[in-house]
Design a protein around this motif. Structure first.
Motif, mmCIF file in Angstrom:
data_model
loop_
_atom_site.group_PDB
_atom_site.id
_atom_site.type_symbol
_atom_site.label_atom_id
_atom_site.label_comp_id
_atom_site.label_asym_id
_atom_site.label_seq_id
_atom_site.Cartn_x
_atom_site.Cartn_y
_atom_site.Cartn_z
ATOM 1 N N LEU A 125 -8.513 2.685 -2.583
ATOM 2 C CA LEU A 125 -8.302 1.664 -1.558
ATOM 3 C C LEU A 125 -9.598 1.430 -0.794
ATOM 4 O O LEU A 125 -10.232 2.370 -0.316
ATOM 5 N N ARG A 126 -9.984 0.166 -0.671
ATOM 6 C CA ARG A 126 -11.153 -0.227 0.118
ATOM 7 C C ARG A 126 -10.726 -1.310 1.098
ATOM 8 O O ARG A 126 -10.053 -2.277 0.706
ATOM 9 N N LEU A 183 -5.267 7.165 -4.008
ATOM 10 C CA LEU A 183 -5.252 5.714 -4.168
ATOM 11 C C LEU A 183 -6.663 5.167 -3.980
ATOM 12 O O LEU A 183 -7.360 5.511 -3.023
ATOM 13 N N PRO A 189 -9.796 6.433 2.281
ATOM 14 C CA PRO A 189 -10.063 5.015 2.061
ATOM 15 C C PRO A 189 -11.421 4.617 2.630
ATOM 16 O O PRO A 189 -11.834 5.093 3.683
ATOM 17 N N ILE A 217 0.832 -1.205 0.000
ATOM 18 C CA ILE A 217 0.000 0.000 0.000
ATOM 19 C C ILE A 217 0.863 1.249 0.000
ATOM 20 O O ILE A 217 0.609 2.211 -0.737
ATOM 21 N N SER A 222 -6.359 -0.649 -8.402
ATOM 22 C CA SER A 222 -7.273 -0.470 -7.274
ATOM 23 C C SER A 222 -7.049 -1.596 -6.269
ATOM 24 O O SER A 222 -6.691 -2.722 -6.644
ATOM 25 N N LEU A 223 -7.279 -1.303 -4.989
ATOM 26 C CA LEU A 223 -6.945 -2.237 -3.915
ATOM 27 C C LEU A 223 -8.175 -2.579 -3.099
ATOM 28 O O LEU A 223 -8.976 -1.697 -2.758
#
Length: 548
Positions: free
Chosen positions: A389-390, A387, A542, A338, A355-356
């Motif tokens: 990020l989830r 970013l 996030p 990350i 995408s994370l």
């Protein structure tokens, strides 16, 4: 090639095996079977002592496996990155080869014992000749190998890891006894792997003698501590790298591997690892750091080996989206991923970042504090808004009514920052051979082997040959072997020490520039309870979802 890299065996004694690994393993077994059958066919066509020759050829095939045994465990080797392997990923090949080596050597020894007993030559077990194969050191080498083999069994290793760890240091005795058993000429058949391993092991020894500077420690509410070290900006590592850490005040002998959570791109002068309290060593380390008074900073002696990482760019950058699943302390490898993507998302020159989705499973709500590690201890993390990020966090052993209560519970005990004052004897973590490590390693390998050949030639010409030239005297085989091993160690020690000292002098000025790195005045605010501001100001934060 993508199909060959897919797992074909998941459950079994070999662990997870891809198609290409299984193909090479079967081809290697076929080579061993063919070699042994060729030897046997040749020997049985000429002599009648079949068991004697069969035992001898088992030893030859075992030595063939032993020739490859030490390549996978050379952590700093330049050969592993050439085929896309890391030091930890190649350990399983060392395990496979070790099992084959001990299988053939055990069969080799048992066949000779049966042969001697059946021919009334059991006294051969106590024979140590001056100019031929010595049986006693071979038997002792087999015993030391059996001790390593038994203690390395999965059940023994998992329940008594320290016994396995210390027993595995018998490899040095095994190599010396093996050389005394077969002689220096035959020992050269396994010398390449042993030589590269010895060079790597000595370089690791020199690196471990340096006390590194520990800047700060962050104590989390989940009984975990983040150690932040000062490092040289020239030291770069890829995400999910590993380091080995030794803390003398906890244990002078134990070295433990940890995943690096920092990103060398985002934090060029810091290297961080996270230690979760889960055993005697980690518990003692946590208690040692937590007992230090924050108002009176001290210093803690720590030694580091590594970091060890892939030489190629991170493979996860080729995907459009990433799904990362972790349990408890297993979140640490994803922290570095990350942070690396945060840096790349804030760099205009870089391509679009994937995408994370991070799915983290924790036992208790207090373990949610592990998510605070996404923010470095030095702060400065506003670029995370760029970013995608989830995070979905699951708590498995508690019933939590709402996400807001979870955040409140997780931060009842805020992260405590412990600062350490610099010591004149401490130095930043730096590559042992400088930032041109590959060139220096090539120089060390070539020059140390040249020194070895030069010393061997001088000793043979001036000392051993005059003795062998006398018709009434023969220079002992064991003394010749030990002398050659000693000269090999001298060549490695001279070349490697000179290279390390030269690079240490070059780093002296750089160390002065980074020794006064500013330490954080206070612990950074957690991003979990950071208030949401307008999109025009900081963009998105996030998306965090917590489940019970």
């Amino acid at each position: 090639m993508a199909a060959w890299r897919r797992p074909v065996l998941v459950r079994g004694p070999l662990g997870i095996v891809t198609g290409i690994e299984l193909a090479f393993f079967l081809l290697f077994l076929a080579l061993l079977v063919w070699s042994y059958s060729a030897f046997i066919n040749l020997d049985f066509s000429k002599i009648h002592a079949k068991l004697d020759r069969a035992a001898l050829r088992l030893g030859h095939v075992g030595s063939f496996c032993c020739a490859f045994l030490f390549f996978p465990v050379a952590r700093g080797s330049s050969l592993l990155p050439l085929i896309g392997l890391t030091s930890e990923a190649s350990i399983k090949y060392h395990v496979w080869l070790g099992n084959l080596v001990m299988l053939f050597f055990t069969a080799h020894g048992l066949c000779y014992i049966v042969f001697w007993a059946s021919t009334d030559q059991i006294h051969e077990m106590l024979k140590w000749t001056r100019t031929k194969v010595a049986n006693v050191p071979g038997e002792l080498a087999l015993l030391s190998g059996l001790v390593m083999w038994v203690t390395a069994l999965p059940r023994v290793r998992r329940q008594m890891f320290e016994l396995f760890f210390y027993a595995h240091h018998l490899y040095a005795l095994f190599l010396v006894l093996f050389a005394l058993h077969v002689g220096v000429a035959f020992f050269c058949s396994i010398l390449p792997g042993v030589f590269l391993f010895m060079v790597d092991r000595y370089l690791r020894f020199l690196q471990s003698r340096v006390r590194v500077r520990l800047v700060s420690a962050r104590l989390l509410a989940c009984d975990a501590v983040e150690l932040n070290f000062c490092k040289s900006p020239h030291l770069t590592h890829s995400p999910m790298s590993t380091v080995f850490i030794n803390v003398p005040c906890v244990s002078r002998l134990q070295w433990h591997p940890f995943t690096v959570t920092s990103s060398s791109s985002l934090e060029p002068d810091r290297l961080s690892v996270v230690v979760k309290r889960a055993g005697r060593w980690t518990e003692k380390l946590y208690e040692t750091i937590s007992s230090l008074p924050p108002s009176q900073p001290g210093h803690l002696d720590v030694s580091v080996e590594g970091p060890y990482s892939q030489a190629t760019p991170a493979s996860f950058l080729q995907y459009d989206s990433l799904v990362m699943i972790s349990g408890g302390g297993g979140i640490t490898p994803f922290i570095s991923v990350i942070r690396e993507l945060v840096h790349r998302s804030g760099t205009a020159a870089e391509a679009a970042t994937p995408s994370l989705l991070l799915i983290a499973v924790f036992k208790t709500s207090a373990d949610l504090a592990m998510l605070d590690l996404i923010v470095p201890a030095s702060g400065g993390f506003s670029d995370i808004s760029r970013l995608e990020l989830r995070i979905e966090a699951f708590v498995t052993r508690e019933s939590v009514p709402s996400a807001g209560d979870v955040v409140a519970i997780a931060h009842k005990v805020p992260a405590e920052e412990v600062l350490f004052k610099p010591s004149p004897s401490h130095a930043p973590i730096a590559p042992v051979l400088g930032h041109n490590g590959w060139l220096w390693l090539a120089a060390v390998v070539s020059s140390s082997f040249f020194i070895f050949l030069l010393l061997v030639g001088a000793v043979q010409r001036l000392y051993i040959y005059p003795v062998d030239g006398n018709s009434n005297r023969v220079y002992p085989w064991a003394a010749r072997t030990l002398l050659n091993l000693l000269l090999l160690c001298v060549g490695i020690a001279v070349a490697a020490s000179a290279a390390v000292l030269w690079n240490k002098r070059r780093r002296a000025e750089e160390a002065k520039q980074v020794e006064n790195v500013a330490t954080p005045a206070s612990s950074p605010a957690t991003w979990l309870d950071k208030p949401r501001r307008g999109d025009a100001e900081v963009g998105r934060r996030p998306d965090l979802r917590i489940f019970d």
